[in-house]
Design an enzyme around this catalytic site. Structure first.
Site: not given
Length: 433
Positions: A148, A151, A249, A325
Site C-alpha cells: 500500500h 503506508e 503496513h 502494522e
C-alpha cells in the site's frame, strides 16, 4: 474486539474487491461500520483498519458524494497525509540509497530488481548473506513493505534495517551469526508508484493486497490478469524457498496472523500466534495496545481480506507469513521514523531469527520434485510438495519424522529435531543423495 468480529461477517460478501478502482481514500469515524453495509454487499468498496474509533473506506470516484448524500461523516485521507509528506524521499531516492548500500557492503549484499511497476520503476530487493552472489543451502527469509503506497513507515524501517546490518556485520555477534547462516531478502517497496502518488493503490488504482490468488475462490496460483507488481512478487516467490516472512503496513499498530480470508484456524495457529506475540512483546507501543490484547490479532477476526499476500504465501508456497502494522499514521512525520525504528528494531531482528525454528533437507541431484509427509509424534501435519531438490519448513520445537517421496523412488525417512533459540551452521538441513 466484538466490533471487529461483527464487521468481518459483514465483509464476507465483498467478492469483487480485487476489481475495485481506488480513486477516493476516506476515513469514516465512529463505531458503526454497518452504515456502509449496502456498499460492502455490492462489492463496490474496500474497508480496512477497523477500530473502535472508525475505519478506512476506499472506492471509485463519487464515493464521497454518496456519503455526503447519506449524511455520513468522512475525512479525505489524502489531504491528511499531504501535511506530512515533504521530508520523505522519493522512490528514486530510495533506490539510490539501496544501490549505495550494496556498493558499501558488497561482501554481504546484492541488490537486484524483480521487475517493474506500472510506471516502470524498479521493484528492488536486497539479498543479505555471507555469500550474496551464491545460492547457498540455508533457510530463506523475506520482508516486503509498502504494497500500500501510502503506508510508508515500513519502507523507511526496512532500509534502516539493511543499513544497520551492513554497518554492524562482523562486530555485532547476533547480526553476524544470522547473516552467516541465513539468506535474507528485504523488499522495502512493492508499490513505488503508489508511494510517489501518495495513494494506497498502484498506478492502475488497484489495491495490491487484494490482488493475489485467494484460497476461498481460486483453485490455482495463476498470475494471469493480476497487476504487474503482484506478478513480479509471485514469480520471485516461486523462484525461492521462503519459509518465513512478514509484510509491513501502516494505519494502526498490531501484529496480524493468518488466516485473513476465513475463520478456520490456521494449521499452525498456536505457533504463528506465538511468533506474532513475540514480535509485539519487543515493541513497547504494540505490546501495550488498548485495542488489541497482547498487541496481536487474528486477521479474519479483525476483518476479512480477500486476495491478500499473507494467506497466499502459505497456501501455495509453504511460506508462513504475518502482517505487521507499524504506525497509527500512514505518513507520520519523517522526524518520527528513528523512534519507530527503535521501537521495531529488536522485533524485526528477533523475527528474522525465527527462520531457524525449522528443519529441512537438500537432495544432491538437481531439479528433484516430490512430496514430503511430516509427522510430530502421532500428529500427521500433512503432505507438502517440494521442488528444486530442497525443502524447509518452520514449525514449533519438537521431534519430527519426514517421509520424502520422489516420483518412482523408494521413500526416505528422516528424523529431525526443531529447537528454538538455536542457529545451526547454514540451518537445520539433512543432505540426501
Amino acid at each position: 474486539m466484538k466490533l471487529h468480529f461483527a464487521f468481518s461477517l459483514l465483509a464476507l460478501s465483498a467478492s469483487a474487491m480485487a476489481n475495485i478502482k481506488i480513486q477516493e481514500e476516506l476515513y469514516v469515524p465512529g463505531k458503526n461500520p454497518e452504515i456502509v453495509k449496502e456498499l460492502v454487499d455490492t462489492g463496490s468498496v474496500i474497508i480496512d483498519h477497523v477500530t473502535s474509533e472508525g475505519f478506512e473506506l476506499y472506492g471509485s470516484k463519487g464515493l464521497s458524494r454518496y456519503l455526503d448524500q447519506k449524511n455520513i461523516v468522512h475525512l479525505d485521507m489524502k489531504e491528511i497525509n499531504d501535511k506530512a509528506l515533504a521530508d520523505y524521499p522519493t522512490s528514486v531516492q530510495v533506490g539510490q540509497k539501496l544501490q549505495d548500500l550494496a556498493r558499501r557492503f558488497p561482501n554481504i549484499m546484492r541488490l537486484f530488481s524483480i521487475g517493474k511497476s506500472v510506471r516502470g520503476k524498479d521493484l528492488w530487493v536486497m539479498k543479505i548473506s555471507d555469500n550474496p552472489a551464491a545460492d547457498e543451502v540455508e533457510p530463506e527469509f523475506k520482508y516486503i513493505s509498502s504494497m500500500h503506497g501510502d503506508e510508508i513507515t515500513g519502507r523507511e524501517l526496512t532500509v534502516a534495517l539493511i543499513e544497520e546490518i551492513g554497518q554492524k556485520y562482523g562486530r555485532d555477534p547476533e547480526l553476524t551469526e544470522l547473516v552467516n547462516n541465513t539468506e535474507l531478502f528485504i523488499m522495502p517497496s512493492m508499490n513505488p508508484d503508489g508511494s510517489d502518488m501518495r495513494q494506497r493503490a498502484n498506478a492502475n488504482y488497484v489495491d495490491l493486497n487484494r490482488n493475489f490468488p485467494d484460497m476461498t475462490r481460486d483453485t490455482q496460483s495463476s498470475p494471469n490478469g493480476r497487476q504487474i507488481e503482484n506478478q513480479a512478487v509471485m514469480a520471485f516467490q516461486a523462484s525461492r524457498q521462503f519459509s518465513l516472512s512478514a509484510n509491513f503496513h501502516g494505519g494502526t499498530i498490531v501484529a496480524n496472523y493468518p488466516w485473513d480470508s476465513k475463520y478456520d484456524l490456521h494449521p499452525l495457529n498456536d505457533f504463528v500466534k506465538e511468533l506474532s506475540v513475540e514480535y509485539a512483546e519487543l515493541n513497547p507501543e504494540m505490546r501495550s495496545s488498548d485495542e488489541f490484547p497482547q498487541g496481536v490479532t487474528n486477521g479474519a477476526a479483525w476483518y476479512i481480506v480477500r486476495g491478500g499476500m499473507q494467506d497466499w504465501s502459505y497456501v501455495w508456497h509453504n511460506d508462513l507469513q504475518i502482517t505487521v502494522e507499524l504506525s497509527h499514521q500512514k505518513w507520520p512525520s519523517y522526524s518520527e521514523i528513528p523512534e519507530f525504528y527503535r521501537n521495531n528494531r529488536d522485533s524485526m531482528v528477533h523475527f528474522m531469527k525465527q527462520i531457524h525454528r525449522g528443519a529441512g533437507f537438500k537432495i544432491s541431484r538437481p531439479n528433484v520434485q516430490g512430496v514430503v509427509n511430516i509427522r510430530n509424534g502421532n500428529r500427521d501435519m500433512g503432505n507438502f510438495s517440494f521442488k528444486g531438490s530442497e525443502f524447509y519448513k518452520v514449525m514449533p520445537e519438537g521431534d519430527y519424522t519426514f517421509t520424502v517421496q520422489e516420483k518412482n523412488a523408494t521413500p526416505k525417512v528422516l528424523n529431525l529435531r526443531v529447537q528454538r533459540d538455536m542457529i545451526r551452521p547454514n540451518g537445520n538441513y539433512v543432505q540426501l543423495n
